[in-house]
Scaffold this motif. Structure first.
Motif, PDB file in Angstrom:
ATOM      1  N   LEU A 127       8.561  39.997  40.070  1.00 51.40           N
ATOM      2  CA  LEU A 127       9.125  38.799  39.368  1.00 51.40           C
ATOM      3  C   LEU A 127       8.999  38.423  38.046  1.00 51.40           C
ATOM      4  O   LEU A 127       7.830  38.119  37.552  1.00 51.40           O
ATOM      5  N   ARG A 128       9.797  37.411  37.499  1.00 53.76           N
ATOM      6  CA  ARG A 128       9.379  36.739  36.320  1.00 53.76           C
ATOM      7  C   ARG A 128       9.940  35.089  36.802  1.00 53.76           C
ATOM      8  O   ARG A 128      10.386  35.053  37.549  1.00 53.76           O
ATOM      9  N   TRP A 129       9.361  34.280  36.075  1.00 55.36           N
ATOM     10  CA  TRP A 129       9.441  33.153  35.929  1.00 55.36           C
ATOM     11  C   TRP A 129      10.121  32.535  35.146  1.00 55.36           C
ATOM     12  O   TRP A 129      10.495  32.056  33.907  1.00 55.36           O
ATOM     13  N   ILE A 130      11.456  31.986  35.691  1.00 58.34           N
ATOM     14  CA  ILE A 130      12.365  31.176  35.325  1.00 58.34           C
ATOM     15  C   ILE A 130      12.843  30.119  35.221  1.00 58.34           C
ATOM     16  O   ILE A 130      12.397  29.440  35.697  1.00 58.34           O
ATOM     17  N   ASN A 131      13.896  29.520  34.106  1.00 55.65           N
ATOM     18  CA  ASN A 131      14.150  28.434  34.564  1.00 55.65           C
ATOM     19  C   ASN A 131      13.060  27.237  34.478  1.00 55.65           C
ATOM     20  O   ASN A 131      12.910  26.455  35.316  1.00 55.65           O
ATOM     21  N   ARG A 132      11.880  27.906  33.633  1.00 57.39           N
ATOM     22  CA  ARG A 132      10.284  26.403  33.441  1.00 57.39           C
ATOM     23  C   ARG A 132      10.453  25.082  33.357  1.00 57.39           C
ATOM     24  O   ARG A 132       9.784  25.007  33.487  1.00 57.39           O
ATOM     25  N   GLU A 133      11.317  25.602  32.765  1.00 59.77           N
ATOM     26  CA  GLU A 133      12.052  23.173  32.412  1.00 59.77           C
ATOM     27  C   GLU A 133      12.077  22.885  33.410  1.00 59.77           C
ATOM     28  O   GLU A 133      11.739  21.303  34.019  1.00 59.77           O
ATOM     29  N   THR A 134      12.474  23.612  35.320  1.00 53.99           N
ATOM     30  CA  THR A 134      12.583  22.263  36.210  1.00 53.99           C
ATOM     31  C   THR A 134      11.700  23.464  37.206  1.00 53.99           C
ATOM     32  O   THR A 134      10.946  22.343  38.163  1.00 53.99           O
ATOM     33  N   GLN A 135      11.334  24.361  37.215  1.00 51.68           N
ATOM     34  CA  GLN A 135      11.464  25.445  38.576  1.00 51.68           C
ATOM     35  C   GLN A 135       9.718  25.291  37.610  1.00 51.68           C
ATOM     36  O   GLN A 135       9.367  26.486  37.138  1.00 51.68           O
ATOM     37  N   TYR A 136       8.428  24.597  37.848  1.00 54.66           N
ATOM     38  CA  TYR A 136       7.046  24.393  37.807  1.00 54.66           C
ATOM     39  C   TYR A 136       7.215  22.949  38.781  1.00 54.66           C
ATOM     40  O   TYR A 136       7.308  22.441  39.902  1.00 54.66           O
ATOM     41  N   ASP A 137       5.512  23.235  38.973  1.00 56.31           N
ATOM     42  CA  ASP A 137       4.969  21.947  39.828  1.00 56.31           C
ATOM     43  C   ASP A 137       4.130  21.147  38.802  1.00 56.31           C
ATOM     44  O   ASP A 137       4.973  20.265  40.151  1.00 56.31           O
ATOM     45  N   HIS A 138       3.565  21.032  37.956  1.00 58.90           N
ATOM     46  CA  HIS A 138       3.085  19.861  36.562  1.00 58.90           C
ATOM     47  C   HIS A 138       2.672  20.433  35.584  1.00 58.90           C
ATOM     48  O   HIS A 138       2.839  21.492  35.157  1.00 58.90           O
ATOM     49  N   ILE A 139       2.165  19.406  35.474  1.00 61.66           N
ATOM     50  CA  ILE A 139       2.576  19.454  33.700  1.00 61.66           C
ATOM     51  C   ILE A 139       0.504  19.355  33.607  1.00 61.66           C
ATOM     52  O   ILE A 139       0.040  18.236  33.557  1.00 61.66           O
ATOM     53  N   ASP A 140      -0.351  20.278  33.016  1.00 68.41           N
ATOM     54  CA  ASP A 140      -1.514  19.750  32.718  1.00 68.41           C
ATOM     55  C   ASP A 140      -2.019  18.845  31.239  1.00 68.41           C
ATOM     56  O   ASP A 140      -1.140  19.771  30.236  1.00 68.41           O
ATOM     57  N   THR A 141      -3.761  18.904  30.877  1.00 63.03           N
ATOM     58  CA  THR A 141      -3.293  17.970  29.538  1.00 63.03           C
ATOM     59  C   THR A 141      -4.666  18.750  28.505  1.00 63.03           C
ATOM     60  O   THR A 141      -5.208  18.313  29.806  1.00 63.03           O
ATOM     61  N   VAL A 142      -4.475  18.220  27.594  1.00 63.26           N
ATOM     62  CA  VAL A 142      -5.877  18.584  26.964  1.00 63.26           C
ATOM     63  C   VAL A 142      -6.176  17.545  26.231  1.00 63.26           C
ATOM     64  O   VAL A 142      -5.834  17.378  25.101  1.00 63.26           O
ATOM     65  N   GLU A 143      -7.289  16.982  26.502  1.00 64.96           N
ATOM     66  CA  GLU A 143      -6.712  15.620  25.322  1.00 64.96           C
ATOM     67  C   GLU A 143      -8.005  15.200  24.701  1.00 64.96           C
ATOM     68  O   GLU A 143      -9.228  15.569  24.790  1.00 64.96           O
ATOM     69  N   GLU A 144      -8.345  14.286  23.047  1.00 62.75           N
ATOM     70  CA  GLU A 144      -9.222  13.859  22.231  1.00 62.75           C
ATOM     71  C   GLU A 144      -9.941  12.443  22.898  1.00 62.75           C
ATOM     72  O   GLU A 144      -8.262  12.283  22.280  1.00 62.75           O
ATOM     73  N   TRP A 145     -10.608  11.742  23.210  1.00 58.91           N
ATOM     74  CA  TRP A 145     -11.474  11.079  23.224  1.00 58.91           C
ATOM     75  C   TRP A 145     -12.792  10.582  22.354  1.00 58.91           C
ATOM     76  O   TRP A 145     -13.194  11.099  21.862  1.00 58.91           O
ATOM     77  N   ILE A 146     -12.010   8.938  22.614  1.00 58.67           N
ATOM     78  CA  ILE A 146     -13.461   8.847  21.201  1.00 58.67           C
ATOM     79  C   ILE A 146     -14.028   7.407  21.937  1.00 58.67           C
ATOM     80  O   ILE A 146     -13.665   6.917  22.836  1.00 58.67           O
ATOM     81  N   LEU A 147     -15.656   7.290  22.167  1.00 57.15           N
ATOM     82  CA  LEU A 147     -16.308   6.578  22.330  1.00 57.15           C
ATOM     83  C   LEU A 147     -16.812   5.728  21.430  1.00 57.15           C
ATOM     84  O   LEU A 147     -17.609   6.283  20.340  1.00 57.15           O
ATOM     85  N   PRO A 148     -15.919   4.597  20.706  1.00 56.22           N
ATOM     86  CA  PRO A 148     -16.207   3.791  19.903  1.00 56.22           C
ATOM     87  C   PRO A 148     -18.205   3.315  19.726  1.00 56.22           C
ATOM     88  O   PRO A 148     -18.389   2.740  21.203  1.00 56.22           O
ATOM     89  N   SER A 149     -18.395   2.716  18.348  1.00 56.27           N
ATOM     90  CA  SER A 149     -19.606   2.218  18.386  1.00 56.27           C
ATOM     91  C   SER A 149     -20.175   0.915  19.459  1.00 56.27           C
ATOM     92  O   SER A 149     -20.695   0.676  19.803  1.00 56.27           O
ATOM     93  N   ASN A 150     -18.862   0.435  19.766  1.00 55.86           N
ATOM     94  CA  ASN A 150     -19.176  -1.387  20.290  1.00 55.86           C
ATOM     95  C   ASN A 150     -18.026  -1.661  21.322  1.00 55.86           C
ATOM     96  O   ASN A 150     -17.215  -2.216  21.207  1.00 55.86           O
TER      97      ASN A 150
END
Length: 476
Positions: A127-150
């Motif tokens: 099997l091949r995963w085709i039409n990936r822009e429409t045939q998918y379940d969800h999007i995961d993200t990896v983000e950088e955050w910051i805790l400012p000093s105050n």
């Protein structure tokens, strides 16, 4: 291996499902705080017995409990807030990192029905995963955050946006910093369903099914990267921040580093399919820059993968060729296991590493247990529980015994053998009485120097059953 008995000391209860348990020292503070991330999107911290909210991103999380076609509704889900890691210099720079499934990105999934390989039907094996822009379940993200000093934590930038084919196998406790390289390590999974329908885990271009290192020091100056599934779809500046540590991953509940003289032993668990759960370790490993993988792909050549870590999935489940089960209605103990991907098992057999231990979904041996799914692996370096010092502690979601009601998770441990052969494991006895409540062991964590162990327990398999979580410290 000797029998070990421990106590579970409740630290906090009535939480949502805890996915990450780890400590950090807040800027300007002097003591470690225990941080708890929940699957629905909350992050709390506990310091000197007081619990406070660090961050609440529930509005950013995909609506949980609406899973795949063919999966019974009712709240079982593997998406949500899955990873939290603090920069090694968090005390000074306030940087931390999140991995989660993004609200409003729900798709129809890559297949309309559950997948099962049939060794007699080549279509199911190719099997091949085709039409990936429409045939998918969800999007995961990896983000950088910051805790400012105050102030309140705020998002700084997005590192990756990953389109996932199914709702499951997104990793859990999926972000950790390597003490060896100082880079952020992302451990996810093969994208889900079962049996890795598209063989993403062995395909060098696929981001799914790999362990990836991200150099967060390199700034790509790309604030919102494109949503991708393959390395070659990433802009070159992002490719240049990434290296691949391993492939052949089914689903990993985090990575643990154990200092051994002047090097680190890495431990990861690969969640099993139908036969076995596996824990791997490696010290020396070759990493491959993503730019090198992409170059080889464009040149239609092979990268040299001698010394590169391959766990063997989808052809191998731990130490065994991946099987499908042919049921024996007369006697389930005689269920026949058929090799699902025989040709792949042959070609992958010498490229993969062996696990340090396996435990089975059915195990009639005295003192052993039938497991369901590995949910945590941690090296323990403390002296408080001397029998466990230097060992690898792991958790399984719930005992498989059919008569077991209500559900109970399992705590166990193993060690590395000096001859590197498969080692045995032992169940760790606990004295806590959960009463008539189910107790699924969903996460395992440790403090900064690995001298304390924390266990996350949940009273239901459904993330939509709220406030049923308790975090314990494992004590002598």
């Amino acid at each position: 291996m000797i029998k070990v008995k421990v106590s579970l000391r409740p630290i906090v209860s009535k939480l949502n499902l805890p996915t990450v348990l780890k400590t950090a020292i807040l800027p300007g503070d002097s003591k470690e705080a225990l941080f708890i991330a929940t699957q629905v999107g909350e992050i709390f911290y506990i310091r000197e017995g007081v619990i406070r909210t660090f961050l609440d991103i529930r509005p950013r999380i995909v609506k949980l409990g609406n899973s795949e076609p063919g999966v019974s509704p009712g709240g079982y889900d593997e998406r949500g807030l899955l990873g939290l890691a603090f920069h090694p210099e968090f005390y000074y720079n306030g940087l931390f990192y999140l991995h989660y499934s993004v609200a409003g990105t729900q798709g129809p999934a890559a297949l309309s029905e559950p997948f099962r390989p049939n060794p007699c039907d080549p279509r199911t094996l190719n099997l091949r995963w085709i039409n990936r822009e429409t045939q998918y379940d969800h999007i995961d993200t990896v983000e950088e955050w910051i805790l400012p000093s105050n102030g309140q934590p705020e998002k700084r930038r997005t590192l990756l946006n990953l389109r996932r084919p199914f709702f499951n196998h997104n990793g859990v406790n999926s972000l950790n910093f390597s003490p060896e390289t100082g880079k952020l390590v992302l451990t996810t999974g093969d994208g889900g369903s079962g049996y890795d329908p598209f063989n993403l885990s062995q395909n060098d271009m696929e981001i799914a099914g790999k362990i990836i290192e991200i150099d967060v020091v390199k700034n790509t100056f790309i604030q919102n990267p494109p949503v991708v599934t393959q390395f070659n779809e990433l802009p070159v500046p992002i490719q240049e921040t990434l290296t691949v540590i391993a492939k052949g991953v089914r689903n990993i509940p985090g990575i643990s580093f154990q200092r051994f003289y002047n090097q680190y032993i890495k431990y990861v668990g690969n969640v099993g399919q139908v036969v076995v759960e596996s824990i791997f370790s490696f010290v020396q490993n070759k990493t491959i820059p993503v730019t090198q993988l992409v170059q080889a792909f464009l040149m239609k050549s092979e990268t040299d993968q001698e010394g590169f870590i391959n766990f063997g999935w989808r052809a191998w489940e731990g130490a065994f060729p991946t099987a499908t089960i042919m049921g024996c209605s007369a006697n389930p103990t005689f269920d026949e296991k058929t090799i699902a991907y025989y040709n792949e098992a042959i070609t992958t057999s010498v490229k993969r590493i062996q696990p340090i231990t396996n435990y089975f979904h059915k195990d009639p041996r005295p003192g052993k247990f039938g497991g369901t799914a590995l949910t945590g692996v941690q090296a323990y370096m403390g002296n408080g529980i001397p029998a466990l010092t230097g060992s690898v502690v792991f958790t399984d979601l719930a005992l498989k015994e059919e008569s077991q009601s209500p559900a109970r998770g399992v705590l166990a441990y193993t060690r590395i053998r000096t001859d590197c052969k498969l080692n045995d494991f032992n169940v760790i006895q606990t004295d806590y009485n959960f009463g008539s409540q189910s107790a699924y062991y969903v996460s395992l964590g440790t403090n900064l120097d690995q001298t304390r162990l924390y266990l996350g327990v949940y009273g239901s398999m459904n993330v939509t059953d709220f406030n049923q979580g308790t975090v314990f410290e494992i004590i002598p």
